[in-house]
Design a protein around this motif. Structure first.
Motif, PDB file in Angstrom:
ATOM      1  N   LEU A  20       0.830  -1.209   0.000  1.00 23.39           N
ATOM      2  CA  LEU A  20       0.000   0.000   0.000  1.00 23.39           C
ATOM      3  C   LEU A  20       0.862   1.257   0.000  1.00 23.39           C
TER       4      LEU A  20
ATOM      5  N   ARG B  47       1.049   4.022  -8.781  1.00 19.14           N
ATOM      6  CA  ARG B  47       0.832   2.850  -9.624  1.00 19.14           C
ATOM      7  C   ARG B  47      -0.281   1.974  -9.060  1.00 19.14           C
ATOM      8  N   THR B  48      -0.706   1.006  -9.866  1.00 18.10           N
ATOM      9  CA  THR B  48      -1.697   0.018  -9.444  1.00 18.10           C
ATOM     10  C   THR B  48      -1.135  -1.371  -9.698  1.00 18.10           C
ATOM     11  N   PRO B  49      -1.666  -2.400  -9.048  1.00 20.49           N
ATOM     12  CA  PRO B  49      -1.179  -3.757  -9.293  1.00 20.49           C
ATOM     13  C   PRO B  49      -1.275  -4.173 -10.761  1.00 20.49           C
ATOM     14  N   GLU B  50      -2.240  -3.606 -11.480  1.00 23.37           N
ATOM     15  CA  GLU B  50      -2.423  -3.968 -12.881  1.00 23.37           C
ATOM     16  C   GLU B  50      -1.288  -3.456 -13.770  1.00 23.37           C
ATOM     17  N   ASP B  51      -0.438  -2.577 -13.240  1.00 20.01           N
ATOM     18  CA  ASP B  51       0.703  -2.080 -14.006  1.00 20.01           C
ATOM     19  C   ASP B  51       1.828  -3.116 -14.107  1.00 20.01           C
TER      20      ASP B  51
ATOM     21  N   LEU C 121       2.288   1.742  -3.552  1.00 24.31           N
ATOM     22  CA  LEU C 121       1.269   2.215  -4.484  1.00 24.31           C
ATOM     23  C   LEU C 121       0.939   3.680  -4.241  1.00 24.31           C
TER      24      LEU C 121
ATOM     25  N   VAL D 103      -7.918  -2.951  -2.739  1.00 25.95           N
ATOM     26  CA  VAL D 103      -6.854  -3.356  -3.660  1.00 25.95           C
ATOM     27  C   VAL D 103      -6.928  -4.861  -3.892  1.00 25.95           C
ATOM     28  N   ARG D 104      -6.902  -5.258  -5.165  1.00 24.89           N
ATOM     29  CA  ARG D 104      -6.876  -6.675  -5.513  1.00 24.89           C
ATOM     30  C   ARG D 104      -5.549  -7.006  -6.174  1.00 24.89           C
TER      31      ARG D 104
END
Length: 337
Positions: free
Chosen positions: A213, A221-225, A216, A251-252
């Motif tokens: 966390l 950024r996001t986990p999808e990056d 991010l 957040v997933r």
């Protein structure tokens, strides 16, 4: 080099110049067996103690990394290394064979990411031209120190994890080409009052959640990056807890993988909740993650090493188990990232 919150962002990301991983018998039976540089089926390495054997594992992996990089020990300006033994003796004794500045670390199972992060800071800052990070662990030595001697024959609980007998070493420099360390987020000690020494995943998951966390938030950024988000050795229990904790924060992690679940087959190897140990994330980083980045199969990943910071003494005194997690942002080094 810039700092945002707890994250250090590198303007000239250091390069992973060479790396190597060494494993033992259990690792030779796991899914990543073919990826190790060296597998030793004799856990004692011909030594009189498990502790001496672990020093051999550490020495072999650093030697292998140097050989793969066409380097000599004299070309290293420093080695950041640590393990699980008292006073990091496995690393210190291994370094007797290398005439190199040694910087001993203890982050428990988080040691590899901590070492790589510190080495990257030194290289990017110009204090070192070339630096190595290394971490090791040994199942038999760890069980004797933290729990019970193997001859005791104690029953392992379903939440327990199997300490990896192995090591990983990585050499960083400032040359072009190859996988890069883009950023590091240094974690904070967090204690959620877990007292079960056979449930390290529960002790470390909150620290992993917070470090993710923080990264991010610091970077936007996001986990999808990322192609993947690797955690060090949360195992089955800790991985499930991490997902729950992050989901509470909105957040997933659909691309999450855990080193403790990659190095062993939980279904067939009788390792309870998966792998652990300072050598767990170190070996998986060097035999699995970095090769995939170097080959371009992965372009950008987050890599966390997670650690439980108890000692045998604090456990016997009834203390709870603090957790820590350090995060690396790694890239394949391809242009346009």
């Amino acid at each position: 080099m810039r700092r945002k919150g707890d994250t250090v962002l590198f303007d000239r990301p250091p390069r992973a110049a060479a790396w190597a991983a060494v494993g033992g018998k259990k690792e030779s039976e796991g899914p990543l067996a073919d990826a190790f540089d060296l597998l030793l089926t004799d856990a004692s390495c011909g030594e009189k103690s498990w502790e001496k054997a672990e020093s051999d594992f550490a020495r072999y992996t650093l030697e292998a990394a140097l050989k793969k990089g066409g380097l000599s020990a004299a070309e290293l300006d420093g080695v950041f290394a640590g393990d699980l033994e008292f006073q990091c003796t496995a690393s210190a004794y291994a370094m007797r064979g290398f005439d190199v500045p040694y910087l001993g670390l203890y982050g428990a199972c988080s040691t590899m990411a901590e070492g790589v992060g510190l080495a990257a800071c030194m290289v990017e800052g110009g204090a070192m031209r070339r630096a190595a990070a290394m971490a090791s662990s040994h199942f038999c030595a760890a069980e004797r120190q933290f729990r019970t001697p193997l001859m005791y024959g104690g029953k392992r609980t379903p939440t327990a994890q199997w300490t990896v007998t192995g090591a990983g070493a990585l050499v960083l420099d400032a040359a072009p080409g190859g996988p890069r360390v883009q950023a590091v987020t240094f974690g904070r000690v967090r204690d959620y009052n877990v007292t079960d020494i056979n449930n390290m995943g529960a002790a470390m998951a909150p620290a992993a959640c917070e470090t993710i966390l923080n990264y991010l938030a610091d970077t936007g950024r996001t986990p999808e990056d990322f192609d993947a988000v690797y955690t060090g050795d949360l195992g089955l229990v800790g991985s499930r807890l991490l997902a729950q904790l992050l989901e509470r924060e909105g957040v997933r992690l659909p691309n999450h993988q855990d080193c403790g679940l990659l190095v062993y087959s939980v279904d067939s190897q009788n390792v309870q909740a998966g792998g652990s140990g300072a050598g767990c994330s170190a070996a998986v980083l060097c035999c699995h993650v970095l090769p995939l980045l170097a080959e371009g199969q992965l372009r950008r990943v987050l890599f966390l090493s997670t650690g439980a910071l108890m000692s045998q003494t604090t456990f016997l005194q009834g203390e709870s188990i603090p957790g820590i997690a350090h995060l690396l942002e790694l890239s394949s080094g391809e242009e346009g990232q």
